[in-house]
Motif scaffolding. Structure first.
Motif, PDB file in Angstrom:
ATOM      1  N   VAL B 232      39.245 -47.132  52.451  1.00 53.89           N
ATOM      2  CA  VAL B 232      40.156 -46.969  51.318  1.00 53.89           C
ATOM      3  C   VAL B 232      40.717 -48.335  50.958  1.00 53.89           C
ATOM      4  O   VAL B 232      41.377 -48.991  51.761  1.00 53.89           O
ATOM      5  CB  VAL B 232      41.329 -46.015  51.673  1.00 53.89           C
ATOM      6  CG1 VAL B 232      42.313 -45.945  50.512  1.00 53.89           C
ATOM      7  CG2 VAL B 232      40.811 -44.634  52.012  1.00 53.89           C
ATOM      8  N   GLN B 233      40.409 -48.776  49.739  1.00 51.09           N
ATOM      9  CA  GLN B 233      40.892 -50.082  49.294  1.00 51.09           C
ATOM     10  C   GLN B 233      41.899 -49.859  48.171  1.00 51.09           C
ATOM     11  O   GLN B 233      41.613 -49.168  47.195  1.00 51.09           O
ATOM     12  CB  GLN B 233      39.699 -50.909  48.813  1.00 51.09           C
ATOM     13  CG  GLN B 233      40.076 -52.296  48.338  1.00 51.09           C
ATOM     14  CD  GLN B 233      38.849 -53.102  47.910  1.00 51.09           C
ATOM     15  OE1 GLN B 233      37.725 -52.835  48.332  1.00 51.09           O
ATOM     16  NE2 GLN B 233      39.083 -54.084  47.060  1.00 51.09           N
ATOM     17  N   ILE B 234      43.083 -50.442  48.331  1.00 51.24           N
ATOM     18  CA  ILE B 234      44.131 -50.280  47.324  1.00 51.24           C
ATOM     19  C   ILE B 234      44.507 -51.662  46.791  1.00 51.24           C
ATOM     20  O   ILE B 234      44.610 -52.615  47.559  1.00 51.24           O
ATOM     21  CB  ILE B 234      45.387 -49.610  47.931  1.00 51.24           C
ATOM     22  CG1 ILE B 234      45.014 -48.300  48.642  1.00 51.24           C
ATOM     23  CG2 ILE B 234      46.457 -49.367  46.869  1.00 51.24           C
ATOM     24  CD1 ILE B 234      46.147 -47.678  49.452  1.00 51.24           C
ATOM     25  N   ALA B 235      44.691 -51.759  45.480  1.00 47.78           N
ATOM     26  CA  ALA B 235      45.189 -53.015  44.897  1.00 47.78           C
ATOM     27  C   ALA B 235      46.452 -52.695  44.108  1.00 47.78           C
ATOM     28  O   ALA B 235      46.488 -51.714  43.370  1.00 47.78           O
ATOM     29  CB  ALA B 235      44.131 -53.627  43.993  1.00 47.78           C
ATOM     30  N   SER B 236      47.485 -53.499  44.294  1.00 48.33           N
ATOM     31  CA  SER B 236      48.722 -53.332  43.528  1.00 48.33           C
ATOM     32  C   SER B 236      48.893 -54.534  42.619  1.00 48.33           C
ATOM     33  O   SER B 236      48.774 -55.667  43.074  1.00 48.33           O
ATOM     34  CB  SER B 236      49.932 -53.273  44.464  1.00 48.33           C
ATOM     35  OG  SER B 236      49.855 -52.144  45.286  1.00 48.33           O
ATOM     36  N   MET B 237      49.152 -54.285  41.368  1.00 49.14           N
ATOM     37  CA  MET B 237      49.333 -55.423  40.445  1.00 49.14           C
ATOM     38  C   MET B 237      50.435 -55.180  39.422  1.00 49.14           C
ATOM     39  O   MET B 237      50.649 -54.062  38.954  1.00 49.14           O
ATOM     40  CB  MET B 237      48.018 -55.742  39.722  1.00 49.14           C
ATOM     41  CG  MET B 237      47.488 -54.643  38.828  1.00 49.14           C
ATOM     42  SD  MET B 237      46.045 -55.178  37.854  1.00 49.14           S
ATOM     43  CE  MET B 237      46.843 -55.725  36.325  1.00 49.14           C
ATOM     44  N   GLY B 238      51.140 -56.241  39.081  1.00 50.38           N
ATOM     45  CA  GLY B 238      52.094 -56.203  37.983  1.00 50.38           C
ATOM     46  C   GLY B 238      51.314 -56.188  36.672  1.00 50.38           C
ATOM     47  O   GLY B 238      50.207 -56.737  36.595  1.00 50.38           O
ATOM     48  N   LEU B 239      51.888 -55.581  35.641  1.00 48.64           N
ATOM     49  CA  LEU B 239      51.191 -55.458  34.347  1.00 48.64           C
ATOM     50  C   LEU B 239      50.724 -56.803  33.788  1.00 48.64           C
ATOM     51  O   LEU B 239      49.734 -56.870  33.067  1.00 48.64           O
ATOM     52  CB  LEU B 239      52.145 -54.850  33.305  1.00 48.64           C
ATOM     53  CG  LEU B 239      52.802 -53.501  33.610  1.00 48.64           C
ATOM     54  CD1 LEU B 239      53.706 -53.111  32.449  1.00 48.64           C
ATOM     55  CD2 LEU B 239      51.738 -52.438  33.847  1.00 48.64           C
ATOM     56  N   GLU B 240      51.450 -57.867  34.116  1.00 46.27           N
ATOM     57  CA  GLU B 240      51.196 -59.159  33.479  1.00 46.27           C
ATOM     58  C   GLU B 240      49.972 -59.886  34.018  1.00 46.27           C
ATOM     59  O   GLU B 240      49.622 -60.953  33.523  1.00 46.27           O
ATOM     60  CB  GLU B 240      52.445 -60.039  33.612  1.00 46.27           C
ATOM     61  CG  GLU B 240      52.616 -60.759  34.945  1.00 46.27           C
ATOM     62  CD  GLU B 240      53.062 -59.879  36.111  1.00 46.27           C
ATOM     63  OE1 GLU B 240      53.091 -58.643  35.960  1.00 46.27           O
ATOM     64  OE2 GLU B 240      53.355 -60.437  37.182  1.00 46.27           O
ATOM     65  N   LYS B 241      49.319 -59.316  35.036  1.00 46.41           N
ATOM     66  CA  LYS B 241      48.172 -60.013  35.636  1.00 46.41           C
ATOM     67  C   LYS B 241      46.904 -59.932  34.791  1.00 46.41           C
ATOM     68  O   LYS B 241      45.879 -60.507  35.142  1.00 46.41           O
ATOM     69  CB  LYS B 241      47.876 -59.414  37.011  1.00 46.41           C
ATOM     70  CG  LYS B 241      48.994 -59.569  37.997  1.00 46.41           C
ATOM     71  CD  LYS B 241      49.051 -60.966  38.518  1.00 46.41           C
ATOM     72  CE  LYS B 241      50.306 -61.137  39.342  1.00 46.41           C
ATOM     73  NZ  LYS B 241      50.414 -62.419  39.967  1.00 46.41           N
ATOM     74  N   ILE B 242      46.962 -59.184  33.716  1.00 45.47           N
ATOM     75  CA  ILE B 242      45.790 -59.006  32.855  1.00 45.47           C
ATOM     76  C   ILE B 242      45.371 -60.325  32.196  1.00 45.47           C
ATOM     77  O   ILE B 242      46.224 -61.112  31.779  1.00 45.47           O
ATOM     78  CB  ILE B 242      46.144 -58.017  31.711  1.00 45.47           C
ATOM     79  CG1 ILE B 242      46.456 -56.638  32.278  1.00 45.47           C
ATOM     80  CG2 ILE B 242      45.074 -57.980  30.632  1.00 45.47           C
ATOM     81  CD1 ILE B 242      45.317 -55.656  32.278  1.00 45.47           C
ATOM     82  N   ILE B 243      44.063 -60.559  32.128  1.00 51.35           N
ATOM     83  CA  ILE B 243      43.534 -61.579  31.220  1.00 51.35           C
ATOM     84  C   ILE B 243      42.450 -60.907  30.372  1.00 51.35           C
ATOM     85  O   ILE B 243      41.850 -59.921  30.808  1.00 51.35           O
ATOM     86  CB  ILE B 243      43.007 -62.843  31.944  1.00 51.35           C
ATOM     87  CG1 ILE B 243      41.861 -62.506  32.898  1.00 51.35           C
ATOM     88  CG2 ILE B 243      44.122 -63.547  32.697  1.00 51.35           C
ATOM     89  CD1 ILE B 243      41.148 -63.742  33.426  1.00 51.35           C
ATOM     90  N   PRO B 244      42.207 -61.430  29.163  1.00 52.13           N
ATOM     91  CA  PRO B 244      41.319 -60.691  28.255  1.00 52.13           C
ATOM     92  C   PRO B 244      39.867 -60.601  28.719  1.00 52.13           C
ATOM     93  O   PRO B 244      39.318 -59.507  28.810  1.00 52.13           O
ATOM     94  CB  PRO B 244      41.429 -61.470  26.940  1.00 52.13           C
ATOM     95  CG  PRO B 244      42.735 -62.206  27.030  1.00 52.13           C
ATOM     96  CD  PRO B 244      42.911 -62.531  28.478  1.00 52.13           C
TER      97      PRO B 244
END
Ligand code: SF4
Lengths: 194, 458
Positions: B232-244
């Motif tokens: 089971v692999q889980i990743a947690s990220m803040g919304l701002e980590k997006i790049i196009p």
């Protein structure tokens, strides 16, 4: 409303007016000799670089540099004289005792010494990370100048997992003293072939 | 672990051990110099920073659509997606994923977000053990302390102290403090952890909307060891980590490690896209104040941060006060502008933990005007009535100085002159940064050097 809808609504309401993406095609570096640049940078970050010339020579070098009594694994059928062929169905946990893994990279990046690997050349995703020592075959013509060039080659290729690896695993968390071999490979050798 | 003391009081504590302060100051300045060398060797460095900043401006302005696109692609790739508005919701999601598989132990790689959410404590209360696998974070965890730096979690600790912790927790010989030997012991212990944990959680450095892949950067390889051995692999990220787009990774990966520690790229830059056969992949998108920050035009640019730590390494206040004095998971200049958005009252002291010298803004790879934001937060905090009287005094003096270019120039000159010729005038009770110190000593050299270099630019 669900959390998702709440968040999306707040984002939509609060985000500023659209600002355009920049043109990143301006980042062009014309390296005279990418192979030399790659070699210098990779050695500079603690990697071992060997101009092997051919896969045949790589075999001799592996015999000379690594203990044949320990477990050596490869994903290259051409190297089975010196290594066991990686079994794609094996449980990744059984790779714990691998002393050396030999794989071939899709490309190398001159500006930082990194190689680009995807899971199809890794055999197992964990292999290049769990092995005590890592050896990567890099074809000279596959070396590009910068990360921009690397991504234009990778383009829209599909993979489940891919990674740049730029040297042996390392840490400097204890008083900024550099130690090679944090959790993963203690060394990384790149064999350049034509 | 929450402290009730403010930054100035905690910094005063830190400053009692002069030898440690000098070492800390020097070590971080050395990293800053490595960053400079690395930046100077990179052609078009300033254009790269400009491009990174512009890409992030675009992300902030189009985040809604990118989030939807990213989510769609994650699903196509076979990744389960969750949304969390705050720490509690995030922690519950992680817990429910683990509970469904009856997992009682998890290994975690570096993730400031889960530190902020106090995930480890939350899971431990529910009978789930979490081990932080980044060596610095592991050291902080066994010492029951939060990380003091986002890239160098235990930079404030001396090797003898780490040796003592290892003696206590890992049974090493008493007095052993050699960094290589200690690292080898941790390696053995943590490799066994990776091999025996069914679940692994990682943070996210960059999330690509176009492809649904996310990139995790480490030097140790701990994220990959955990993730590739887990079911089971889980990743947690803040919304701002997006790049196009994927190609934008080229810009950010060129900047990140150079800005962080002067290295051309992190050893491992791993692109996770689809689960392995038989593996589950989960990704949690966390708001935790981000959508609010978007609504604040003066402060929203802080969402561009790529967590390189460069602003901390260069900050004269950070270097002399230590990360723990910021009593916030993210310390230093960037912490001081992110924290008040979440709780202005609790973090009212942080924007004052700065000389407003601007060195942070000069090194920031995504060109966040950090020192401007610090100044704006001060105004906001005073307006809301949250500042303590002593700080209001400095703040008012600062406001007067900065509001007039003429006074500013003179004040700058006077300040520099005073620093060089009459340090006792700066070392007064209105200036908390010099409280423990009579005279600038050897550690002052780097501040002096910095001052000579940057002060003259004004
Ligand atoms: S604010 Fe800028 S310099 Fe500071 S950590 Fe973030 S990206 Fe790095």
């Amino acid at each position: 409303m669900s959390t998702r809808e709440n968040i999306l609504a707040a984002v939509k309401k609060n985000q500023p007016a659209l600002s355009a993406l920049p043109d990143i095609s301006v980042f062009k570096v014309h390296e005279e000799d990418v192979v030399k640049k790659y070699s210098d940078v990779f050695a500079g970050i603690g990697g071992l670089l060997v101009s092997a010339g051919s896969l045949e020579n790589v075999k001799d070098l592996i015999r000379k540099d690594f203990d044949q009594n320990k477990r050596i694994l490869t994903t290259l059928p051409d190297l089975t004289d010196v290594a066991e062929l990686s079994d794609p169905d094996a449980d990744p946990h059984t790779l714990e005792d691998v002393e050396l893994a030999i794989i071939e990279a899709h490309l190398g990046v001159a500006e930082n010494g990194a190689v680009w690997l995807t899971e199809d050349v890794m055999g197992h995703r964990v292999l290049p990370y769990i092995t005590q020592h890592l050896a990567v075959i890099v074809r000279e013509e596959s070396i590009v100048s910068t990360m921009h060039d690397a991504y234009s080659k990778i383009a829209s290729e599909d993979y489940g997992f891919g990674g740049f690896i730029g040297g042996p695993s390392k840490t400097a968390d204890i008083e900024q003293a550099l130690v090679l071999g944090a959790h993963g490979p203690l060394s990384m050798t790149v064999y350049l072939i034509k | 672990m929450k402290s009730t003391l403010d930054h100035a009081a905690l910094a005063e504590e830190f400053n009692k051990d002069e030898e440690r302060v000098d070492w800390h100051d020097g070590a971080l300045w050395w990293i800053r110099q490595k960053r400079d060398r690395s930046a100077h060797q990179t052609p078009q460095w300033e254009e790269l920073r400009e491009a990174a900043s512009a890409i992030k401006s675009n992300v902030i302005s189009n985040l809604h659509d990118y989030l939807i696109q990213f989510e769609e692609n994650l699903k196509k790739n076979g990744v389960k997606v969750y949304w969390a508005s705050d720490a509690e919701e995030h922690n519950q999601i992680v817990y429910s994923i683990l509970k469904a598989k009856e997992i009682k132990q998890m290994v975690k790689s570096k993730s400031m977000l889960t530190e902020e959410c106090h995930l480890n404590e939350f899971l431990e209360e529910r009978g789930i053990e979490v081990i932080n696998s980044d060596l610095g974070e592991y050291i902080q965890q066994i010492d029951n302390e939060p990380p003091s730096h986002i890239v160098l979690p235990c930079i404030h600790k001396r090797k003898e102290e780490i040796g003592e912790l290892f003696h206590e927790h890992l049974g090493t010989e008493k007095g052993l403090s050699d960094p290589t030997l200690l690292t080898r012991v941790a390696r053995k212990h943590l490799r066994n952890v990776f091999l025996t944990r069914r679940a692994a959680l990682t943070g996210v450095n960059f999330a690509v909307a176009e492809t649904g892949e996310y990139v995790v950067c480490t030097n140790e390889g701990n994220a990959d060891m955990g993730a590739h051995l887990s079911e089971v692999q889980i990743a947690s990220m803040g919304l701002e980590k997006i790049i196009p787009e994927r190609k934008h990774l080229g810009v950010f990966l060129r900047l990140l490690a150079r800005s962080a520690i002067g290295q051309p790229i992190t050893i491992y830059s791993s692109h996770y896209k689809k689960p392995r056969p038989g593996q589950e992949m989960h990704l949690i998108l966390v708001d935790k104040g981000r959508s609010n920050l978007l609504a604040r035009p003066d402060f929203r640019e802080s969402l561009k941060c790529i967590k390189c730590g460069g602003c901390m390494n260069t900050c004269p206040v950070y270097r002399k006060s230590g990360g723990l004095s910021y009593h916030n998971t993210i310390s230093g200049p960037i912490g001081a502008i992110l924290a008040p958005n979440l709780d202005m009252k609790q973090h009212a002291d942080l924007p004052f933990a700065s000389t407003l010298c601007g060195s942070c803004s000069n090194v920031c790879p995504v060109k966040i005007p950090i020192h401007d934001q610090l100044y704006k937060w001060r105004q906001e905090i005073v307006k809301q009535g949250y500042s303590a009287s002593r700080k209001t005094f400095s703040m008012k003096a600062m406001a007067l100085t900065l509001s007039s270019p003429e006074i500013y120039k003179t004040a700058g000159k006077t300040g520099r002159w005073l620093l060089n010729n009459a340090p006792f005038a700066i070392n007064n009770k209105f200036n908390p940064w010099y409280k423990q110190r009579d005279m600038p000593d050897s550690s002052q050299q780097s501040f002096g050097e910095w001052y000579a270099k940057n002060g003259s630019k004004k």
